[in-house]
Design an enzyme around this catalytic site. Structure first.
Site, PDB file in Angstrom:
ATOM      1  N   TYR A 144      -9.152  50.177  44.485  1.00 38.97           N
ATOM      2  CA  TYR A 144      -8.401  50.092  43.308  1.00 38.97           C
ATOM      3  C   TYR A 144      -9.310  50.340  42.210  1.00 38.97           C
ATOM      4  CZ  TYR A 144      -5.105  48.250  39.556  1.00 38.97           C
ATOM      5  OH  TYR A 144      -4.413  48.143  38.464  1.00 38.97           O
ATOM      6  N   ASP A 239     -17.202  52.985  40.585  1.00 39.80           N
ATOM      7  CA  ASP A 239     -16.303  52.270  39.709  1.00 39.80           C
ATOM      8  C   ASP A 239     -16.994  50.736  39.869  1.00 39.80           C
ATOM      9  OD1 ASP A 239     -12.677  51.355  39.887  1.00 39.80           O
ATOM     10  OD2 ASP A 239     -14.283  50.325  39.021  1.00 39.80           O
ATOM     11  N   LYS A 267     -14.509  44.227  32.500  1.00 41.12           N
ATOM     12  CA  LYS A 267     -14.345  42.717  33.103  1.00 41.12           C
ATOM     13  C   LYS A 267     -15.610  42.171  32.088  1.00 41.12           C
ATOM     14  CE  LYS A 267     -12.024  43.352  37.135  1.00 41.12           C
ATOM     15  NZ  LYS A 267     -10.780  42.579  37.234  1.00 41.12           N
TER      16      LYS A 267
HETATM   17  P1  KE4 Z   1      -8.167  46.792  34.168  1.00 42.79           P
HETATM   18  O1  KE4 Z   1      -7.243  48.278  33.813  1.00 42.79           O
HETATM   19  O2  KE4 Z   1      -7.215  45.800  35.019  1.00 42.79           O
HETATM   20  O3  KE4 Z   1      -9.135  46.273  33.174  1.00 42.79           O
HETATM   21  O4  KE4 Z   1      -9.285  47.336  35.379  1.00 42.79           O
HETATM   22  C1  KE4 Z   1      -8.796  48.121  36.484  1.00 42.79           C
HETATM   23  C2  KE4 Z   1      -9.871  47.945  37.457  1.00 42.79           C
HETATM   24  C3  KE4 Z   1     -10.699  49.285  37.747  1.00 42.79           C
HETATM   25  N1  KE4 Z   1     -11.594  49.090  38.800  1.00 42.79           N
HETATM   26  C4  KE4 Z   1     -11.606  48.097  39.551  1.00 42.79           C
HETATM   27  C5  KE4 Z   1     -12.588  47.892  40.907  1.00 42.79           C
HETATM   28  C6  KE4 Z   1     -10.835  46.879  39.459  1.00 42.79           C
HETATM   29  O5  KE4 Z   1     -10.857  45.748  40.183  1.00 42.79           O
HETATM   30  C7  KE4 Z   1      -9.831  46.920  38.389  1.00 42.79           C
HETATM   31  C8  KE4 Z   1      -8.949  45.686  38.213  1.00 42.79           C
HETATM   32  N2  KE4 Z   1      -9.122  44.523  38.981  1.00 42.79           N
HETATM   33  C9  KE4 Z   1      -7.759  43.923  39.127  1.00 42.79           C
HETATM   34  C10 KE4 Z   1      -7.828  42.825  40.220  1.00 42.79           C
HETATM   35  N3  KE4 Z   1      -8.771  43.206  41.437  1.00 42.79           N
HETATM   36  C11 KE4 Z   1      -7.343  43.262  37.845  1.00 42.79           C
HETATM   37  C12 KE4 Z   1      -6.518  41.972  37.852  1.00 42.79           C
HETATM   38  C13 KE4 Z   1      -5.117  42.552  37.345  1.00 42.79           C
HETATM   39  O6  KE4 Z   1      -4.752  43.780  38.023  1.00 42.79           O
HETATM   40  O7  KE4 Z   1      -4.311  41.840  36.904  1.00 42.79           O
END
Ligand code: KE4
Length: 432
Positions: A144, A239, A267
């Site tokens: 993701y 990523d 994060k």
């Molecule tokens: P954000 O746009 O949520 O800050 O980051 C996206 C993203 C990009 N790449 C990786 C590997 C990620 O894990 C994420 C976001 N992670 C999720 C949970 N695994 C965020 C939680 C959510 O969607 O509320």
């Protein structure tokens, strides 16, 4: 546990927000959970609006590696806020942050701040396409990379949790150039690259996958991607939104010794405030406006408050022994969970790298999305609910990770193992 006030807030929230949440994975739909509402948090603990206290293994999905309300982070944000909250004009804090990130992340010579991990990956993809003049992107099933249109193909995290294959609203034309193959399957990557490699702008990968649960890269997988990108003139994008500053000061690329052309961060870099970043070789990054002609922008990019929180977090992580401490605590938790599962007895596969891990209810190794999906998600849902009753908050989804922070002390870990012993007995009775 009673959740009266949370229930009231949830009902009101559902009136104003889809599913009562601002991000689908918080809904806990897949684990039969109605979200509690947090009143405050400190170190590794959350307190909800009904006064229930939980040991937190989600840490806001990764950012809170130093623990909640860390005094140095709070003080940094307070001091920054007193001078104003945003200017839309450069500040020294952005210079300090950029210099720090370039110093810590081995492959980075230049970096651009944005406000989320999604923005970071979206921008990196656009840059790769602009730099190479190519259209195709290769990703991996179960990874993701945020909710950017062209990456919502065979994705993990919330899409896997809610069983959404792709997403309505993303026209076929947008994802036509996005290819997705099984994680760790270097053979398939080779076949795809031999076929269309000349038109592949980038291969984007989570160097340790953490959105299908945690799946480690097979021996030679990342090095193989590096070689194929060099052979076909594609960019390799790591990523590291989750693994960045989590697995080592320089993230997975430092730990595993493979350098990408571009890295996406999020994060931890914001210390709990909204920050994302992307960066890499200067000659690639200088294609970004205003120097180059690939466009990306953001009103709150490099926000001084967020920079101050992120800088404080990175300072804490730069202290001697931090990653050894995280390893020791997470290894203790892993060993304890495996022992408790053995006594239940219940088949559990636990994948872990440093303070990032995930338990799957399956006897088989979990090496990609297909094997992760074979895990018993009903058992995981029951485990999650039983742990919650014991005051321990794991991710409300099988296809996420647990995060150990510097604030988890031995008594928190032992209380977690005590809770797991009870929870797994219940799971054992139900699934056998
Ligand atoms: P954000 O746009 O949520 O800050 O980051 C996206 C993203 C990009 N790449 C990786 C590997 C990620 O894990 C994420 C976001 N992670 C999720 C949970 N695994 C965020 C939680 C959510 O969607 O509320």
């Amino acid at each position: 546990m009673k959740w009266t006030r949370s229930q009231q807030l949830y009902e009101e929230a559902c009136k104003w927000m889809p599913g009562g949440v601002n991000s689908p994975v918080r809904s806990g739909k897949s684990v039969g959970f109605t979200p509690f509402f947090v009143k405050e948090a400190r170190d590794c603990r959350l307190m909800d609006e009904d006064g229930n206290v939980y040991i937190d293994y989600v840490g806001s999905w990764g950012p809170l590696i130093m623990g909640h309300a860390h005094p140095r982070v709070v003080e940094a944000v307070r001091k920054s806020a007193e001078k104003g909250t945003s200017y839309g004009i450069p500040t020294e804090s952005e210079v300090r942050m950029a210099a720090r990130v370039v110093e810590m992340v081995p492959s980075m010579e230049m970096v651009r701040m944005v406000s989320s991990g999604t923005e970071a990956t979206m921008s990196a993809i656009r840059l790769a396409r602009g730099y190479t003049g190519r259209r195709k992107i290769l990703k991996f099933n179960g990874c993701y990379h945020g909710h950017g249109d062209c990456l919502l193909v065979q994705s993990g995290s919330g899409l896997a949790t809610l069983g959404i294959p792709g997403s309505p609203g993303v026209p076929e034309e947008i994802v036509h150039h996005t290819l997705s193959v099984p994680y760790n399957d270097l053979q398939q990557v080779q076949e795809v690259m031999r076929e269309v490699g000349e038109d592949v702008a980038a291969i984007i990968v989570e160097p340790v996958a953490a959105n299908m649960g945690v799946v480690l890269p097979a021996e030679g997988f990342l090095g193989g991607l590096r070689k194929l990108c060099d052979e076909f003139g594609s960019l390799l994008i790591f990523d590291e939104v989750i693994t960045g500053f989590r697995l080592a000061p320089g993230g997975a690329q430092e730990l595993l010794g493979v350098l990408p052309d571009l890295t996406c961060l999020g994060k931890i870099i914001g210390g709990g405030l909204p920050v994302g970043a992307y960066g890499g070789r200067a000659e690639v990054m200088e294609r970004m406006a205003p120097v180059g002609n690939v466009y990306q922008a953001g009103t709150l990019s490099g926000n001084p408050l967020a920079m101050s929180a992120g800088l404080a977090a990175l300072e804490i992580l730069s202290q001697k022994g931090v990653y050894e401490e995280l390893e020791e605590k997470a290894a203790y938790l892993e060993g304890g969970l495996k022992a408790v599962a053995g006594r239940a007895p219940i088949a559990m596969t636990l994948n872990r790298v440093g303070s990032l891990g995930c338990g799957f209810f399956t006897p088989d190794p979990v090496v990609d999305f297909a094997s992760a999906q074979k895990a018993d998600t009903e058992a995981y849902a029951l485990f999650f609910r039983e742990m919650l009753k014991e005051g321990v908050y794991f991710a409300p989804s099988q296809f996420e990770s647990f995060f150990v922070s510097l604030a988890h002390e031995k008594d928190h870990l032992d209380a977690t193992l005590e809770a797991a012993s009870k929870a797994l007995k219940v799971v054992c009775e139900k699934v056998s």
